[in-house]
Design an enzyme around this catalytic site. Structure first.
Site, mmCIF file in Angstrom:
data_model
loop_
_atom_site.group_PDB
_atom_site.id
_atom_site.type_symbol
_atom_site.label_atom_id
_atom_site.label_comp_id
_atom_site.label_asym_id
_atom_site.label_seq_id
_atom_site.Cartn_x
_atom_site.Cartn_y
_atom_site.Cartn_z
ATOM 1 N N GLU A 183 0.817 -1.227 0.000
ATOM 2 C CA GLU A 183 0.000 0.000 0.000
ATOM 3 C C GLU A 183 0.844 1.268 0.000
ATOM 4 O O GLU A 183 0.643 2.178 0.800
ATOM 5 C CB GLU A 183 -0.972 -0.036 1.193
ATOM 6 C CG GLU A 183 -1.878 -1.257 1.141
ATOM 7 C CD GLU A 183 -2.829 -1.383 2.337
ATOM 8 O OE1 GLU A 183 -2.732 -0.573 3.261
ATOM 9 O OE2 GLU A 183 -3.658 -2.307 2.328
ATOM 10 N N GLU A 299 -5.205 -11.106 -1.589
ATOM 11 C CA GLU A 299 -6.018 -10.989 -0.365
ATOM 12 C C GLU A 299 -7.515 -11.002 -0.677
ATOM 13 O O GLU A 299 -8.293 -10.230 -0.119
ATOM 14 C CB GLU A 299 -5.680 -9.686 0.383
ATOM 15 C CG GLU A 299 -4.212 -9.493 0.659
ATOM 16 C CD GLU A 299 -3.884 -8.262 1.500
ATOM 17 O OE1 GLU A 299 -4.810 -7.651 2.083
ATOM 18 O OE2 GLU A 299 -2.701 -7.909 1.568
HETATM 19 C C1 XIL Z 1 -5.763 -6.838 8.168
HETATM 20 C C2 XIL Z 1 -5.934 -8.065 9.054
HETATM 21 O O1 XIL Z 1 -6.734 -8.993 8.380
HETATM 22 C C3 XIL Z 1 -6.561 -7.676 10.375
HETATM 23 O O2 XIL Z 1 -6.580 -8.780 11.264
HETATM 24 C C4 XIL Z 1 -5.798 -6.534 11.008
HETATM 25 O O3 XIL Z 1 -6.458 -6.105 12.181
HETATM 26 C C5 XIL Z 1 -5.687 -5.367 10.039
HETATM 27 O O4 XIL Z 1 -5.068 -5.823 8.837
HETATM 28 N N1 XIL Z 1 -4.656 -5.043 3.495
HETATM 29 C C6 XIL Z 1 -3.566 -5.749 3.943
HETATM 30 C C7 XIL Z 1 -3.700 -6.632 5.113
HETATM 31 O O5 XIL Z 1 -2.518 -5.745 3.292
HETATM 32 O O6 XIL Z 1 -2.510 -6.748 5.841
HETATM 33 C C8 XIL Z 1 -4.842 -6.220 6.019
HETATM 34 O O7 XIL Z 1 -5.010 -7.221 7.028
HETATM 35 C C9 XIL Z 1 -6.101 -6.017 5.219
HETATM 36 C C10 XIL Z 1 -5.915 -4.951 4.183
#
Ligand code: XIL
Length: 398
Positions: A183, A299
């Site tokens: 990000e 994801e």
């Molecule tokens: C999220 C996790 O799933 C949660 O448990 C945590 O509280 C916050 O982060 N993009 C990403 C991930 O790259 O690392 C994030 O994961 C979700 C959004």
């Protein structure tokens, strides 16, 4: 592809009920009885799973939080969650365990417990691991965000280099892909528009005169520590061709021109039914692949606003399946797509309800009931496997 050891196989549908083990024991006993009686036994084919159906060398992954869900792993007695995780996926991403706040909570303290548990689980079940993540504006420990107020660029660089070499070095050889930088670029709707998150990211902020130079170095350090790992840029709202992915495309070109070991571009795939699907996803993947990069869906989940009863409508359920399918197809249709990862597979553990006023985002309910979204993924993978021979359980051929 063989199922991981210890996973129950029975009949034609996979049962995730607590009675699975008993049912398998009964089935095994009757097979033995038949064999002893001299009757030829044609063993039932094992149930297909996402990992067993994946074509070519495509990895099918899930995020999992080792600290929460794997510390209690007992190879001989895995939980139902762990059995499904092992059966369905051949790639794991640490949902939180390798983020700065968890793995490096104090300047001189590393906590590898969650990450180690995840690595052990993966090894026990023949799974690979995607590392996540080394440079991100979020989930940094307080000591980092506080220090960033006063760090010189050299100080920030030293801390970052030490972290990258320590974490990557520890797992070198065991992580096939790393989301090195996560990000990095803002969205069109953010204040300041599409640009590097130089203000929000403590390291980029400290080195705001040459943030791209620092990004390149993080890739270089990672590559030096683990030369075989495929190194990714990763972001959300990065599925289709848009202003943000245009900026990534330019950044990737710049890094590659500088000789940075950048190898991949990951689209997170966090979708919501509130928005449409960007049909340019495949074309977007293709343009990054044309730069010589691997691509991945890293994801995936598809959330939706739910009514007062907390339940989705049949239309939402169908549309969710369609969206998962579209993301999978974009990956399947691009030869450079290496992995398709869901951000957790069960609603009970999904991050979505904690962060959005939405839910029902994953491919199974909290009781591990498979949704149509699961079925379309399985079908999509099966159909993408030309000429695959019927699976026969090893050692049970007649
Ligand atoms: C999220 C996790 O799933 C949660 O448990 C945590 O509280 C916050 O982060 N993009 C990403 C991930 O790259 O690392 C994030 O994961 C979700 C959004």
């Amino acid at each position: 592809m063989a199922l991981p050891p210890g996973f129950a196989q029975e009949g034609t549908t996979m049962s995730h009920s607590p009675s699975t083990k008993r049912a398998v024991a009964v089935a095994a006993a009757s097979l033995t009885a038949l064999a002893l009686s001299g009757t030829a036994v044609q063993a039932a084919a094992p149930d297909p799973t996402l990992r067993s159906e994946a074509p070519r060398d495509l990895k099918i992954g899930s995020a999992v939080w080792g600290q929460r869900d794997l510390l209690d792993h007992d190879r001989k007695n895995p939980t139902e969650f762990q059995q499904i995780l092992a059966a369905e996926f051949d790639s794991l991403t640490p949902e939180n365990d390798m983020k700065w706040a968890e793995i490096h909570p104090e300047p001189d303290v590393y906590d590898f417990s969650g990450a180690d548990a995840l690595m052990e689980f993966a090894q026990a079940n023949g799974q690979e691991v995607r590392g996540h993540t080394l440079l991100w504006h979020s989930q940094n420990p307080d000591w980092v965000t506080e220090a960033a107020e006063t760090w010189t660029c050299d100080e920030a660089r030293d801390v970052l280099e030490d972290h990258v070499r320590t974490v990557v070095g520890r797992y070198a050889g065991d992580i096939y892909e790393w989301d090195v930088a996560n990000e990095l670029i803002q969205d069109e709707w953010d204040a300041g528009g599409v640009q590097l998150r130089t203000e929000a990211n403590p390291f980029l902020k400290s080195c705001s005169e040459d943030p791209v130079g620092l990004i390149g170095d993080v890739f270089r350090w990672t590559h030096e520590e683990d030369p075989d790992s495929v190194l990714f840029l990763n972001d959300y709202n990065a599925e289709g061709i848009n202003a943000k992915t245009d900026a990534y495309y330019a950044l990737a070109q710049e890094l590659l021109a500088d000789g940075v070991p950048l190898h991949g571009f990951g689209a997170q795939g966090h979708l919501s039914l509130q928005y449409g699907f960007d049909e340019s996803m495949q074309a977007n993947f293709e343009r990054f692949a044309d730069l010589g990069l691997k691509v991945a869906v890293t994801e995936a989940d598809v959330r939706m606003p739910l009514g007062e009863d907390g339940e989705p409508t049949p239309e939402q359920i169908a549309l969710q399946a369609e969206r998962y399918d579209k993301m999978l197809q974009a990956c399947l249709n691009v030869a450079s797509c290496t992995s398709f990862t869901v951000w957790g597979f069960d609603d009970g553990r999904s991050w979505v309800p904690d962060v959005f006023p939405e839910g029902y985002a994953t491919i199974m309910t909290e009781d591990y009931e498979k949704k149509p979204a699961y079925d379309v993924l399985l079908e999509g993978l099966t159909d993408a496997t030309p000429g695959k021979s019927p699976r026969t359980p090893p050692g049970l051929n007649t």
